[in-house]
Design a protein around this motif. Structure first.
Motif, short mmCIF file in Angstrom:
data_model
loop_
_atom_site.label_atom_id
_atom_site.label_comp_id
_atom_site.label_asym_id
_atom_site.label_seq_id
_atom_site.Cartn_x
_atom_site.Cartn_y
_atom_site.Cartn_z
N LEU A 1 0.83 -1.21 0.00
CA LEU A 1 0.00 0.00 0.00
C LEU A 1 0.86 1.26 0.00
O LEU A 1 0.55 2.25 -0.68
N GLY B 1 -1.36 -3.98 -3.40
CA GLY B 1 -1.13 -2.59 -3.75
C GLY B 1 -2.26 -1.99 -4.56
O GLY B 1 -2.52 -2.43 -5.69
N ASN C 1 1.16 4.04 -3.30
CA ASN C 1 0.71 5.41 -3.08
C ASN C 1 1.85 6.35 -2.76
O ASN C 1 1.69 7.33 -2.03
#
Length: 405
Positions: free
Chosen positions: A35, A278, A39
């Motif tokens: 994650l 992800g 990002n």
């Protein structure tokens, strides 16, 4: 030691629980890193690496179709051991986790289907919230240490094993593409040869692995998902021990299972989590975040799992078809039902099979799985922690040595 842990399967189960719990914590870290990478300024490199081709397949496909076949090989080995020589070896032991697992698959699937009833293409994801991630769930359970009765860990493991069987059947029956007869015949021949080797008493592992690799290639070309080859090969690996050897030391199944456990728990599953968890939140529209797919998955995992499993346990115990696990109470069972809503690895995997990698639905699947699994993990941890505190106050919790504490 509680009665359920006595017998020849005790050390195998104990080792399984330790490995799965630690592997679950590593998996949590891998998902968090995915994650962060998706990002951050590293997102281009992260997604670019996953779609980089190495030979005929991309890195992501090698992980999902190749390495996950090893994961399913281990799942098949564990399933066979539990059914023949472990905690699911008798009908009495299968009753409670069996009913709980069946209800824990049916209710989440029904909730997902109800949420997405008006969107026929989205209904293909009905099996996504029906799965339980045993490594992730036991990883959360490990954070509570000895405050949780060992019988609960056994129950959660048994539910997840039966749940895995249901997921395997769903993948084989509903998530396979058009079949190619010739490669399918080749895969069947390879599995038949392995079954013959087991029948004549071949106990060395390399023939099973070598022919199993051929079965994987044939299965990949046949239209049945290649990971099913792992389960099929596992069913042929002999479990019969050799007299005079320590428990499980000479059994091909035990040897292979023990060798694969660290590789899968600390390598393959975290790598799968890193490659598939992800999701880039920037640019996601309302449909991806609040549509039927993510809401159906999250509701199925968080609401469907706990009510399905807890309801089945209540019915089985009230009807005296099963007994309450040793040292546990209803709050403990509710906590286990909540933790079973952590669907992470298997849910993400079924999501890939259901919707592929293109479009908005894969991101919606990831959001739904992450939301439902996170809610289930937090609520399950809180419920079991409060149950442990109440248990210590009244002195009704047994520790792993079987004494009250």
């Amino acid at each position: 030691m509680p009665k359920l842990l006595r017998g020849k399967s005790a050390s195998v189960l104990r080792e399984f629980l330790v490995t799965e719990s630690a592997g679950g914590l590593v998996l949590i870290g891998a998902a968090a890193l995915a994650l962060i990478a998706a990002n951050s300024p590293l997102s281009h490199a992260y997604f670019g690496l996953l779609h980089l081709h190495l030979g005929p397949l991309s890195v992501l496909h090698w992980i999902n179709d190749g390495l996950m076949a090893v994961f399913f090989l281990l799942v098949g080995l564990e399933l066979k051991r539990e059914l023949l020589d472990g905690e699911l070896s008798t009908w009495e032991r299968r009753a409670l986790p069996g009913a709980a697992a069946l209800a824990g698959m049916a209710v989440p699937a029904a909730i997902y289907a109800a949420v997405n009833a008006a969107d026929a293409p989205s209904l293909r994801g009905w099996a996504i919230p029906a799965a339980t991630d045993i490594a992730f769930a036991l990883g959360v359970l490990a954070l509570l240490g000895r405050r949780v009765p060992v019988s609960l860990k056994i129950l959660l493991t048994a539910i997840a094993v039966i749940d895995d069987l249901g997921a395997i059947l769903a993948i084989a029956l509903f998530y396979s593409s058009e079949l190619s007869p010739l490669p399918l015949l080749g895969a069947m021949v390879a599995i038949a040869v392995l079954a013959w080797l087991a029948r004549i008493g071949v106990h060395v592992l390399w023939p099973y692995l070598a022919i199993g690799l051929l079965a994987w290639v044939a299965m990949l070309l046949s239209g049945i998902h290649a990971t099913f080859a792992g389960v099929a090969v596992a069913m042929t690996v002999p479990l019969t021990p050799t007299p005079g050897k320590p428990e499980g030391a000479s059994s091909p199944l035990h040897r292979l299972e023990h060798r694969l456990h660290p590789l899968v728990a600390f390598g393959i599953v975290p790598l799968f989590g890193f490659a598939n968890a992800g999701v880039r939140f920037i640019g996601l529209g309302p449909e991806a975040m609040l549509g039927g797919v993510p809401l159906g998955i999250a509701a199925g995992l968080f609401i469907g799992k706990q009510f399905g499993i807890l309801g089945a346990c209540w019915a089985m115990i009230r009807l005296r078809l099963a007994e309450m696990p040793s040292g546990a109470n209803w709050r403990h069972l509710h906590g286990v039902a909540l933790l079973a809503g952590i669907g992470f690895t298997m849910s993400l995997f079924i999501g890939v099979l259901a919707f592929g990698e293109g479009g908005t639905r894969p991101d919606s699947v990831k959001l739904g799985v992450l939301a439902g699994s996170l809610l289930s993990a937090l609520a399950g941890y809180a419920m079991l922690r409060s149950a442990a505190w109440s248990g210590f106050q009244c002195g009704c919790i047994e520790n792993s040595s079987g004494t009250r504490g």
